[in-house]
Design a protein around this motif. Structure first.
Motif, PDB file in Angstrom:
ATOM      1  N   TYR A 160      26.390  27.074  -1.756  1.00 32.32           N
ATOM      2  CA  TYR A 160      26.937  25.982  -0.947  1.00 32.32           C
ATOM      3  C   TYR A 160      27.935  26.512   0.088  1.00 32.32           C
ATOM      4  O   TYR A 160      27.992  26.021   1.204  1.00 32.32           O
ATOM      5  CB  TYR A 160      27.593  24.924  -1.837  1.00 32.32           C
ATOM      6  N   GLN A 161      28.692  27.509  -0.325  1.00 34.19           N
ATOM      7  CA  GLN A 161      29.657  28.067   0.614  1.00 34.19           C
ATOM      8  C   GLN A 161      28.945  28.590   1.855  1.00 34.19           C
ATOM      9  O   GLN A 161      29.335  28.305   2.988  1.00 34.19           O
ATOM     10  CB  GLN A 161      30.431  29.191  -0.066  1.00 34.19           C
ATOM     11  N   GLY A 162      27.862  29.327   1.618  1.00 34.84           N
ATOM     12  CA  GLY A 162      27.093  29.856   2.743  1.00 34.84           C
ATOM     13  C   GLY A 162      26.552  28.738   3.612  1.00 34.84           C
ATOM     14  O   GLY A 162      26.602  28.806   4.855  1.00 34.84           O
ATOM     15  N   ALA A 163      26.061  27.678   2.965  1.00 33.89           N
ATOM     16  CA  ALA A 163      25.450  26.576   3.706  1.00 33.89           C
ATOM     17  C   ALA A 163      26.494  25.843   4.541  1.00 33.89           C
ATOM     18  O   ALA A 163      26.250  25.494   5.699  1.00 33.89           O
ATOM     19  CB  ALA A 163      24.768  25.620   2.733  1.00 33.89           C
ATOM     20  N   VAL A 164      27.679  25.622   3.959  1.00 35.07           N
ATOM     21  CA  VAL A 164      28.731  24.899   4.680  1.00 35.07           C
ATOM     22  C   VAL A 164      29.133  25.684   5.934  1.00 35.07           C
ATOM     23  O   VAL A 164      29.373  25.098   6.998  1.00 35.07           O
ATOM     24  CB  VAL A 164      29.953  24.661   3.761  1.00 35.07           C
ATOM     25  N   ARG A 165      29.151  26.991   5.803  1.00 32.24           N
ATOM     26  CA  ARG A 165      29.580  27.791   6.961  1.00 32.24           C
ATOM     27  C   ARG A 165      28.521  27.809   8.052  1.00 32.24           C
ATOM     28  O   ARG A 165      28.789  28.244   9.169  1.00 32.24           O
ATOM     29  CB  ARG A 165      29.937  29.202   6.511  1.00 32.24           C
ATOM     30  N   GLN A 166      27.305  27.368   7.731  1.00 29.91           N
ATOM     31  CA  GLN A 166      26.248  27.296   8.739  1.00 29.91           C
ATOM     32  C   GLN A 166      26.383  26.047   9.607  1.00 29.91           C
ATOM     33  O   GLN A 166      25.781  25.959  10.664  1.00 29.91           O
ATOM     34  CB  GLN A 166      24.873  27.234   8.050  1.00 29.91           C
ATOM     35  N   ILE A 167      27.122  25.053   9.112  1.00 24.54           N
ATOM     36  CA  ILE A 167      27.193  23.784   9.850  1.00 24.54           C
ATOM     37  C   ILE A 167      27.977  24.005  11.147  1.00 24.54           C
ATOM     38  O   ILE A 167      29.081  24.533  11.115  1.00 24.54           O
ATOM     39  CB  ILE A 167      27.877  22.694   8.993  1.00 24.54           C
ATOM     40  N   PRO A 168      27.375  23.600  12.304  1.00 20.38           N
ATOM     41  CA  PRO A 168      28.038  23.859  13.583  1.00 20.38           C
ATOM     42  C   PRO A 168      29.402  23.173  13.660  1.00 20.38           C
ATOM     43  O   PRO A 168      29.548  22.015  13.238  1.00 20.38           O
ATOM     44  CB  PRO A 168      27.091  23.242  14.617  1.00 20.38           C
ATOM     45  N   HIS A 169      30.358  23.901  14.170  1.00 23.58           N
ATOM     46  CA  HIS A 169      31.713  23.388  14.227  1.00 23.58           C
ATOM     47  C   HIS A 169      31.833  22.191  15.163  1.00 23.58           C
ATOM     48  O   HIS A 169      32.670  21.310  14.977  1.00 23.58           O
ATOM     49  CB  HIS A 169      32.659  24.502  14.686  1.00 23.58           C
ATOM     50  N   SER A 170      30.954  22.168  16.182  1.00 24.82           N
ATOM     51  CA  SER A 170      31.025  21.101  17.190  1.00 24.82           C
ATOM     52  C   SER A 170      30.872  19.718  16.562  1.00 24.82           C
ATOM     53  O   SER A 170      31.442  18.744  17.042  1.00 24.82           O
ATOM     54  CB  SER A 170      29.930  21.316  18.241  1.00 24.82           C
ATOM     55  N   MET A 171      30.117  19.641  15.476  1.00 19.42           N
ATOM     56  CA  MET A 171      29.927  18.345  14.837  1.00 19.42           C
ATOM     57  C   MET A 171      31.242  17.813  14.292  1.00 19.42           C
ATOM     58  O   MET A 171      31.553  16.625  14.402  1.00 19.42           O
ATOM     59  CB  MET A 171      28.911  18.457  13.703  1.00 19.42           C
ATOM     60  N   TYR A 172      32.007  18.697  13.689  1.00 17.98           N
ATOM     61  CA  TYR A 172      33.295  18.272  13.134  1.00 17.98           C
ATOM     62  C   TYR A 172      34.244  17.881  14.266  1.00 17.98           C
ATOM     63  O   TYR A 172      35.009  16.926  14.143  1.00 17.98           O
ATOM     64  CB  TYR A 172      33.920  19.384  12.283  1.00 17.98           C
ATOM     65  N   GLU A 173      34.170  18.643  15.364  1.00 12.54           N
ATOM     66  CA  GLU A 173      35.038  18.315  16.505  1.00 12.54           C
ATOM     67  C   GLU A 173      34.717  16.930  17.032  1.00 12.54           C
ATOM     68  O   GLU A 173      35.607  16.112  17.284  1.00 12.54           O
ATOM     69  CB  GLU A 173      34.864  19.364  17.617  1.00 12.54           C
ATOM     70  N   ALA A 174      33.408  16.651  17.142  1.00 14.33           N
ATOM     71  CA  ALA A 174      32.983  15.343  17.623  1.00 14.33           C
ATOM     72  C   ALA A 174      33.487  14.247  16.698  1.00 14.33           C
ATOM     73  O   ALA A 174      33.955  13.197  17.126  1.00 14.33           O
ATOM     74  CB  ALA A 174      31.465  15.291  17.723  1.00 14.33           C
ATOM     75  N   ALA A 175      33.402  14.520  15.387  1.00 15.85           N
ATOM     76  CA  ALA A 175      33.830  13.521  14.407  1.00 15.85           C
ATOM     77  C   ALA A 175      35.322  13.279  14.527  1.00 15.85           C
ATOM     78  O   ALA A 175      35.792  12.140  14.412  1.00 15.85           O
ATOM     79  CB  ALA A 175      33.476  13.990  13.009  1.00 15.85           C
ATOM     80  N   GLN A 176      36.063  14.354  14.771  1.00 12.44           N
ATOM     81  CA  GLN A 176      37.517  14.206  14.879  1.00 12.44           C
ATOM     82  C   GLN A 176      37.889  13.348  16.076  1.00 12.44           C
ATOM     83  O   GLN A 176      38.776  12.509  16.008  1.00 12.44           O
ATOM     84  CB  GLN A 176      38.168  15.581  15.001  1.00 12.44           C
ATOM     85  N   ILE A 177      37.150  13.552  17.198  1.00  7.49           N
ATOM     86  CA  ILE A 177      37.404  12.761  18.390  1.00  7.49           C
ATOM     87  C   ILE A 177      37.137  11.293  18.105  1.00  7.49           C
ATOM     88  O   ILE A 177      37.858  10.403  18.530  1.00  7.49           O
ATOM     89  CB  ILE A 177      36.533  13.268  19.572  1.00  7.49           C
ATOM     90  N   ASP A 178      36.097  11.057  17.275  1.00  8.79           N
ATOM     91  CA  ASP A 178      35.785   9.668  16.903  1.00  8.79           C
ATOM     92  C   ASP A 178      36.755   9.120  15.875  1.00  8.79           C
ATOM     93  O   ASP A 178      36.633   7.974  15.458  1.00  8.79           O
ATOM     94  CB  ASP A 178      34.360   9.571  16.337  1.00  8.79           C
ATOM     95  N   GLY A 179      37.667   9.971  15.397  1.00  8.03           N
ATOM     96  CA  GLY A 179      38.711   9.501  14.483  1.00  8.03           C
ATOM     97  C   GLY A 179      38.315   9.506  13.018  1.00  8.03           C
ATOM     98  O   GLY A 179      38.890   8.770  12.222  1.00  8.03           O
ATOM     99  N   ALA A 180      37.338  10.346  12.634  1.00 10.76           N
ATOM    100  CA  ALA A 180      36.957  10.426  11.218  1.00 10.76           C
ATOM    101  C   ALA A 180      37.899  11.370  10.481  1.00 10.76           C
ATOM    102  O   ALA A 180      38.225  12.443  10.977  1.00 10.76           O
ATOM    103  CB  ALA A 180      35.527  10.923  11.079  1.00 10.76           C
ATOM    104  N   GLY A 181      38.306  10.950   9.297  1.00 10.58           N
ATOM    105  CA  GLY A 181      39.189  11.789   8.496  1.00 10.58           C
ATOM    106  C   GLY A 181      38.396  12.803   7.674  1.00 10.58           C
ATOM    107  O   GLY A 181      37.178  12.901   7.780  1.00 10.58           O
ATOM    108  N   ARG A 182      39.110  13.532   6.856  1.00  8.84           N
ATOM    109  CA  ARG A 182      38.503  14.578   6.025  1.00  8.84           C
ATOM    110  C   ARG A 182      37.366  14.046   5.148  1.00  8.84           C
ATOM    111  O   ARG A 182      36.280  14.587   5.099  1.00  8.84           O
ATOM    112  CB  ARG A 182      39.579  15.164   5.087  1.00  8.84           C
ATOM    113  N   VAL A 183      37.685  12.957   4.454  1.00  6.07           N
ATOM    114  CA  VAL A 183      36.723  12.408   3.503  1.00  6.07           C
ATOM    115  C   VAL A 183      35.489  11.915   4.255  1.00  6.07           C
ATOM    116  O   VAL A 183      34.348  12.179   3.870  1.00  6.07           O
ATOM    117  CB  VAL A 183      37.376  11.262   2.700  1.00  6.07           C
ATOM    118  N   ARG A 184      35.743  11.205   5.341  1.00  7.81           N
ATOM    119  CA  ARG A 184      34.656  10.663   6.129  1.00  7.81           C
ATOM    120  C   ARG A 184      33.786  11.800   6.675  1.00  7.81           C
ATOM    121  O   ARG A 184      32.554  11.723   6.686  1.00  7.81           O
ATOM    122  CB  ARG A 184      35.269   9.847   7.269  1.00  7.81           C
TER     123      ARG A 184
END
Lengths: 281, 440
Positions: A160-184
């Motif tokens: 899972y660690q390997g898989a999580v690190r594959q997820i593009p960072h841009s997606m999290y950035e986009a989510a943050q701009i939309d105001g999603a928290g950690r859990v979301r």
């Protein structure tokens, strides 16, 4: 360069498997020089054995419980380890250690630690640790799941660690701009992106749990009574203790078929595996 | 390790059998040591105290005297050995000399043509036969022919007790089964387990059933089972005995967690000599284990022993005992002629010599070799005399059930015994289950 691997697989995988299939249609006590082919006799004996339903139940119970315990913990640990930048290498090595130990050694160690008379509870004088861990049916199953999880969670966490690190960072950035928290973010991005990893890890867990033998054998030998007698243990007892190689081989064939069916089912659940995992790519 | 052996071992019994079926003559030397030339022989037996040092010593004595026909011993844990030897026989990898318990297990080897018939050899070597107790040949005999040499010790099962614990609680050793029942709550109240039991090993629980049934009804019931008489377990004495056993479990007669205690690790003996348990039903070999592992416990006179007490109103002769009338060495029929010759010479010289006899006495056992009584001196004298008296004075010396029966019936028996002690089956279900495998 697949040829050497293929040769090995034929020799150590396919040929013994064919041997077991032949044996399941034979009657053999394991020591006579000749093996007598007797059609479906062994299959009938194996399927009509009154202890078979319990063995099937125990097998699937261990499968379900070990999956339920291991998967959430492995995902959370994997996410945590992927985030953790300091000491990550060191921690990953540390987490990996239980996997490097042999199952038999782990089982012997836990058996000694959990002994109500001479174990860790008696040694430290902590009454709460002095339960009848392996001598009472429900506790024995729970203890078994604990030891299995202790051994295999590190491995799945790494996947899972390997898989999580594959997820593009841009997606999290986009989510943050939309105001999603950690859990979301975890439920909205991480978990959906881990879909295929979950399928892979679950396949390994489920098929692996079918063949749990060494841990169970050393910890409880299928006991108390028959509370932890999974199919693999039943197979061993039929073959090597009761000298009934035919019925034991029939159980082995059942295990192989169950494993195949479960892997195929999990693949189907995973949908088409050739679609891209990356949004917009 | 030779390639062929490696493959046979790795590919498992199935492929091994396939190879064996192609007429692969396995080498005389087992466990992949290649074919021993010049009459070298291999020998598998059990590891651990008290026997292993004396088994090793016998091989060493032989090897010193016969440097060109060496015997290589390999030792295995008791429970693991039972399966290991079967696998080896099936894969044509058996050692030259096969250690065993005689009885039903030996019969299955005989039926498979795996072991040599020693009848003629013994009649030609009457001097060898005359050195061994005649009572020990019963379990070595299948269909009137002898297939194994009785070796090592006569092992009745006895009731051990920890004298110090009895003193501490202020009670007397039991004279009858009624006394045992009265002792149970007293020890429980004192926080001491009345009995130590290695329940995971299953044959340990069986020793209880053997004695309870014998004291209750005599040896006939099991004789009928052994003879394959249909419905032999249906004797009312069996139900009564099974109910008594379950009552013991319900009254906490055994230590907490007995179902997960293993005999191979000697955890059950440890409970007794550390004073965590007051009593234990176990084979006479346990004396040697406690001497080796229990520190000064045995030397300081902490250990007491007795024949299992009679049950009030029971029909069984209280002198009766159960256990192992001996241990048995067979010769693999697949071994080379030279290796067989070596084994037979080893049988007729080393295994019946005076050092062998003295060694087994030193281990705390009564040898199967005649005339050992004069050796019963020193610290163990009383125990040895008592064991010899129990073995010699027994009206019936029954063989342990799981060894007397075929492996198939024995497994069902042990399985049902484990469930009985877990209260998973009722006495009636137990009887029905066991009647189903009579004669199998």
């Amino acid at each position: 360069m697949a040829l050497p691997a293929f040769v090995m697989f034929v020799f150590f995988g396919i040929i013994p498997l064919l041997g077991v299939i032949v044996l399941s249609f034979a009657t053999w006590n394991g020591i006579t020089p000749t093996i007598e082919l007797t059609g479906l006799t062994s299959w009938r004996a194996a399927l009509s054995n009154p202890s078979l339903p319990n063995a099937i139940w125990v097998t699937f119970l261990i499968m379900a419980l070990s999956w339920l315990v291991q998967t959430p913990i492995s995902i959370l640990l994997g996410v945590f380890m992927a985030r953790q930048t300091r000491y990550r290498g060191f921690l990953s090595v540390l987490y990996f250690i239980p996997l490097l130990l042999s199952s038999a050694a782990i089982a012997i160690t836990y058996k000694s630690l959990l002994d109500p008379s001479f174990g860790i509870g008696a040694g430290l004088g902590i009454e709460a640790l002095n339960q009848n861990w392996l001598g009472e049916a429900n506790l024995a199953i729970a203890t078994l799941i604990f030891v299995v999880s202790w051994q295999f969670i590190p491995f799945h966490s790494l996947i899972y660690q390997g898989a999580v690190r594959q997820i593009p960072h841009s997606m999290y950035e986009a989510a943050q701009i939309d105001g999603a928290g950690r859990v979301r973010q975890f439920f909205g991005i991480t978990l959906p992106q881990l879909k295929y990893t979950i399928i892979t890890s679950s396949t390994l867990m489920v098929v692996g749990s079918l063949t749990f033998f060494d841990l169970i054998w050393v910890l409880t030998a299928g006991g108390p009574g028959d509370a932890t007698r999974a199919l693999a243990v039943q197979m061993y007892q039929q073959g090597f203790q009761a000298s009934l190689m035919g019925p034991a081989s029939a159980i082995a064939v059942i295990l192989v078929l169950t494993g195949l069916a479960l892997s195929l089912l999990l693949r189907r659940l995973g949908g088409r595996s050739d679609e891209s995992q990356l949004e917009g790519a | 390790m030779k390639r062929r052996n490696f493959l046979t071992l790795s590919a498992g019994a199935a492929a091994g059998a396939a190879l064996a079926a192609c007429g692969n003559e396995g080498p005389g030397g087992g466990s992949g040591e290649g074919s021993g030339g010049g009459g070298e022989a291999s020998y598998w037996s059990l590891s651990g105290e008290p026997g292993q040092p004396y088994r090793q010593a016998a091989a060493d004595r032989w090897n010193k005297a016969n440097p060109d026909a060496k015997i290589t011993p390999t030792f295995f844990q008791n429970d693991a050995y039972k399966q290991k030897i079967k696998t080896a026989l099936g894969a044509n990898q058996a050692p030259t000399m096969i250690w065993g318990w005689g009885g039903g297990g030996l019969k299955s080897y005989v039926d498979a043509g795996q072991v040599e018939d020693l009848t003629d050899w013994l009649s030609q070597n009457a001097a060898v036969k005359d050195k061994i107790l005649p009572s020990s040949f019963g379990a070595a005999t299948v269909n009137g022919k002898v297939y194994a040499l009785p070796v090592e010790t006569v092992q009745p099962i006895v009731l051990y007790y920890n004298k110090k614990v009895f003193e501490k609680v202020g009670v007397q050793p039991p004279q009858t089964y009624g006394d045992i029942l009265a002792l149970i709550p007293k020890f429980n109240a004192a926080g001491i387990a009345p009995f130590s039991l290695a329940g995971q090993s299953r044959w340990t629980n069986m020793m209880w059933l053997e004695f309870m049934l014998d004291r209750q009804a005599g040896s006939e019931v099991f004789d009928n089972v052994f003879a394959g008489k249909q419905g032999a377990w249906s004797d009312p004495a069996v139900l009564d005995m099974l109910t008594k056993v379950q009552d013991l479990v319900k009254q906490n007669a055994f230590q907490k967690g007995f179902a997960s205690t293993v005999a191979d690790t000697n955890a059950d003996q440890a409970l007794l000599y550390t004073g965590k348990a007051a009593m234990m039903v176990h084979g006479s070999w346990s004396y040697g284990i406690q001497k080796a592992n229990g520190g000064k416990f045995v030397a300081d006179g902490g250990l007491g022993w007795m024949n299992f007490p009679p049950i009030d109103g029971g029909k069984g002769d209280p002198t009766n005992t159960v256990g192992n009338p001996g241990q048995y060495l067979s010769i693999s029929s697949k071994a080379s002629a030279e290796a067989k010759e070596t084994a037979k010479k080893f049988f007729s010289t080393t295994l019946v010599d005076d050092e062998e006899k003295a060694g087994w006495v030193k281990s705390g056992g009564v040898p199967v070799l005649k005339g050992a009584d004069s050796l019963f001196t020193g610290d163990d004298a009383q125990f040895l005399k008592d064991m010899a008296a129990i073995a010699a004075g027994a009206k019936t010396f029954a063989q342990s059930w799981d060894q007397a029966l075929s492996p198939t019936a024995a497994e069902v028996l042990l399985d049902n015994i484990a469930k009985l002690f877990q209260l998973q089956v009722s006495p009636q279900q137990w009887v029905d289950n066991m009647n189903g495998v009579i004669g199998k």
